[in-house]
Design an enzyme around this catalytic site. Structure first.
Site, PDB file in Angstrom:
ATOM      1  N   LYS A 232       0.842  -1.202   0.000  1.00 24.53           N
ATOM      2  CA  LYS A 232       0.000   0.000   0.000  1.00 24.53           C
ATOM      3  C   LYS A 232       0.876   1.251   0.000  1.00 24.53           C
ATOM      4  CE  LYS A 232      -3.109   2.526   3.129  1.00 24.53           C
ATOM      5  NZ  LYS A 232      -3.743   2.493   4.472  1.00 24.53           N
TER       6      LYS A 232
ATOM      7  N   ASP B 154      -2.386  10.288   4.125  1.00 26.72           N
ATOM      8  CA  ASP B 154      -3.792   9.925   4.284  1.00 26.72           C
ATOM      9  C   ASP B 154      -4.490  10.865   5.253  1.00 26.72           C
ATOM     10  OD1 ASP B 154      -6.216   8.661   4.313  1.00 26.72           O
ATOM     11  OD2 ASP B 154      -5.594   7.091   5.711  1.00 26.72           O
TER      12      ASP B 154
ATOM     13  N   LYS C 159      -9.914  12.478   8.952  1.00 28.43           N
ATOM     14  CA  LYS C 159      -9.424  11.990  10.230  1.00 28.43           C
ATOM     15  C   LYS C 159      -9.471  13.107  11.269  1.00 28.43           C
ATOM     16  CE  LYS C 159      -6.084   8.640   8.368  1.00 28.43           C
ATOM     17  NZ  LYS C 159      -6.625   7.425   8.995  1.00 28.43           N
TER      18      LYS C 159
ATOM     19  N   ASP D 236       1.689   6.236   5.864  1.00 24.15           N
ATOM     20  CA  ASP D 236       0.648   5.308   5.425  1.00 24.15           C
ATOM     21  C   ASP D 236       1.073   4.553   4.167  1.00 24.15           C
ATOM     22  OD1 ASP D 236      -1.796   4.172   6.105  1.00 24.15           O
ATOM     23  OD2 ASP D 236      -2.913   5.443   4.728  1.00 24.15           O
TER      24      ASP D 236
ATOM     25  N   ASP E 183     -12.005   6.960   4.281  1.00 23.66           N
ATOM     26  CA  ASP E 183     -10.786   6.696   5.044  1.00 23.66           C
ATOM     27  C   ASP E 183     -10.417   5.212   5.031  1.00 23.66           C
ATOM     28  OD1 ASP E 183      -8.578   7.388   6.550  1.00 23.66           O
ATOM     29  OD2 ASP E 183      -9.617   7.194   8.474  1.00 23.66           O
TER      30      ASP E 183
ATOM     31  N   GLU F 242      -9.419   3.693   2.420  1.00 24.06           N
ATOM     32  CA  GLU F 242      -8.956   3.813   1.035  1.00 24.06           C
ATOM     33  C   GLU F 242      -7.911   2.778   0.665  1.00 24.06           C
ATOM     34  OE1 GLU F 242      -5.515   4.999   3.015  1.00 24.06           O
ATOM     35  OE2 GLU F 242      -7.580   5.526   3.482  1.00 24.06           O
TER      36      GLU F 242
ATOM     37  N   ARG G 199      -7.655  -0.444   1.109  1.00 28.92           N
ATOM     38  CA  ARG G 199      -8.199  -1.660   0.501  1.00 28.92           C
ATOM     39  C   ARG G 199      -8.697  -1.399  -0.927  1.00 28.92           C
ATOM     40  NH1 ARG G 199     -12.341  -2.070   5.382  1.00 28.92           N
ATOM     41  NH2 ARG G 199     -10.485  -1.081   6.282  1.00 28.92           N
TER      42      ARG G 199
END
Length: 458
Positions: A225, A230, A237, A248, A307, A309, A311
């Site tokens: 990933k 993020d 967030k 991230d 959030d 994101e 996956r």
């Protein structure tokens, strides 16, 4: 002070002098400094229940202490490590010590205007262990590369600049690096990446790094990933300090480090790294909760929460791994806070093929990137249902978040591939320096993925 010597607590210099022996015994740390006749000695105390992680930690602590004292060189006296860590394979001990030494003195100083990098050189007076030491240095360098990537600022390392960093890293190596830009992603129908990155000023990228150390081996796909920052997108967030969200992309850093380790060690493997790169930010173009993404394989996903994101972009990469006919797939991501609640900050979670999960656990137990097998509970799969798409990207449950994230990813795994998913959210960073870890990014996963690739390729 320019040089010190490293000795064992049972050396005659210590054990033969009651005052020194008592002094060393009273020290709480696993090592201490002693001045004997104008010579600086570092004394390593006896280690109970020795294992390779303790070897790495001991080396890291010593290296960091000596670097802080501006000691130029440290000479390991012959036989010291064999005595301290008796019962462990000798070559493995020297490899682990060299690895821990280099990682313990790791520093990220790019933005410290007055700081100067200083590392204490380690010398070992055993000629037959030099190859083992070099192996340790290669492993440390790969992990340090992962740390550097994670520590870098998000305005420096972004979906457009990140591919260039990787191209430069592997330039001149027996590696093929392919970068797919936004236009290519549209042709490849990587709609997860294109959707998540809609709110960013940077265009998304997808990087493939191919290394054929032995083309006859089964193809292993390492998927990481690569969310370079993020914010959570429209599902913003909360929190006072989100600066760690530059990490991230820790999964992609693990994959990049693993590739460096495999290449530099000339591993007999057939491996490809697949790294989707996006930035998840809110603006007028961002994906809104409730929108639906149609993937190349025909499946549709309702975006219940922007959030979640990671996956969404990993799904594209898993589809791509299937197109490349990968026999083994491991994806790794800073995916869920739920895994931190389950396992804390000292171990990652692995989901997927049960037999391979335990193989990965054994690999991690050996190399220090610890992981614990987690279940994919079938009863929770229905919680991903959507009223107007094939599935939602978040569960309707208020528990088992790491499990349902794994269940979501499983829906995109190619039928003929053996798959593992590693959730490394709790392993992203350390709050203080200890052992061979510096404060901040850990570089977790680089050794885990590389060693696992070697293991399944045997």
């Amino acid at each position: 002070m320019t040089e010190v010597k490293i000795i064992f607590a049972k050396d005659d210099l210590v054990s033969g002098n009651e005052a020194r022996q008592n002094f060393v015994a009273q020290q709480k740390a696993g090592h201490c400094s002693v001045l004997i006749e104008d010579t600086h000695y570092v004394v390593i105390k006896e280690v109970e229940k020795a294992n390779l992680e303790k070897v790495r930690a001991t080396a890291g602590n010593i290296a960091r202490d000596l670097a802080a004292q501006k000691v130029e060189k440290a000479t390991m006296q012959q036989g010291v490590l064999g005595n301290v860590f008796a019962g462990l394979p000798k070559e493995d001990v020297y490899t682990a010590f060299a690895e821990g030494w280099d990682l313990g003195s790791y520093q990220f100083l790019s933005y410290k205007s007055e700081a100067e990098r200083f590392n204490t050189e380690l010398r070992v007076d055993e000629s037959d262990m030099q190859a083992a030491i070099q192996t340790g240095k290669i492993r440390a360098a790969a992990t340090a590369f992962s740390r550097d990537l994670m520590n870098e600022l998000s305005d420096v390392l972004n979906p457009e600049s990140y591919p260039e960093v990787l191209k430069q890293k592997f330039e001149g190596k027996d590696v093929d690096v392919t970068v797919h830009g936004k236009e290519q992603l549209e042709e490849m129908e990587m709609n997860g990446l294109l959707t998540v990155c809609r709110g960013s000023k940077y265009k998304p990228s997808f990087v493939e790094i191919r290394y054929e150390g032995d083309a006859s081996k089964p193809l292993v796909a390492l998927v990481g990933k690569g969310v370079t920052f993020d914010t959570g997108g429209i599902s913003l967030k909360s929190g006072k300090d989100l600066s760690d969200m530059r990490m991230d992309m820790g999964g992609s850093a693990a994959v990049a480090g693993a590739m460096q380790l495999l290449v530099e060690s000339q591993a007999k493997v057939n491996v490809i790294a697949l790294i989707p790169m996006v930035e998840n930010t809110p603006d007028a173009n961002s994906v809104f909760p409730g929108e639906v993404i149609r993937y190349k394989n025909g499946k549709t996903v309702q975006v219940g929460n922007t959030d979640a994101e990671g996956r969404l972009i990993l799904a594209d990469a898993l589809i791509r791994a299937g197109e490349l006919n990968a026999e083994y797939i491991v994806d790794i991501a800073t995916l869920t806070g739920a895994i931190v609640n389950a396992l804390g900050s000292e171990i990652g979670g692995v989901f997927g093929d049960e037999e391979l999960s335990f193989i990965l656990k054994k690999v991690g137990d050996q190399n220090g990137d610890f992981v614990w097998p987690m279940p994919l509970v079938e009863a929770y799969d229905k919680s991903l249902a959507s009223d107007y798409a094939d599935m939602n990207n978040i569960s309707s449950l208020n528990f088992a978040g790491s499990i349902t994230a794994g269940l979501f990813l499983r829906r995109f795994v190619p039928e003929n591939s053996k798959w593992l998913h590693v959730d490394m959210a709790g392993m992203m960073s350390k709050s203080s320096a200890s052992g061979y870890y510096a404060k901040s990014a850990t570089g977790y996963g680089a050794r885990l993925l590389a060693d696992y690739t070697v293991e399944v390729s045997k």
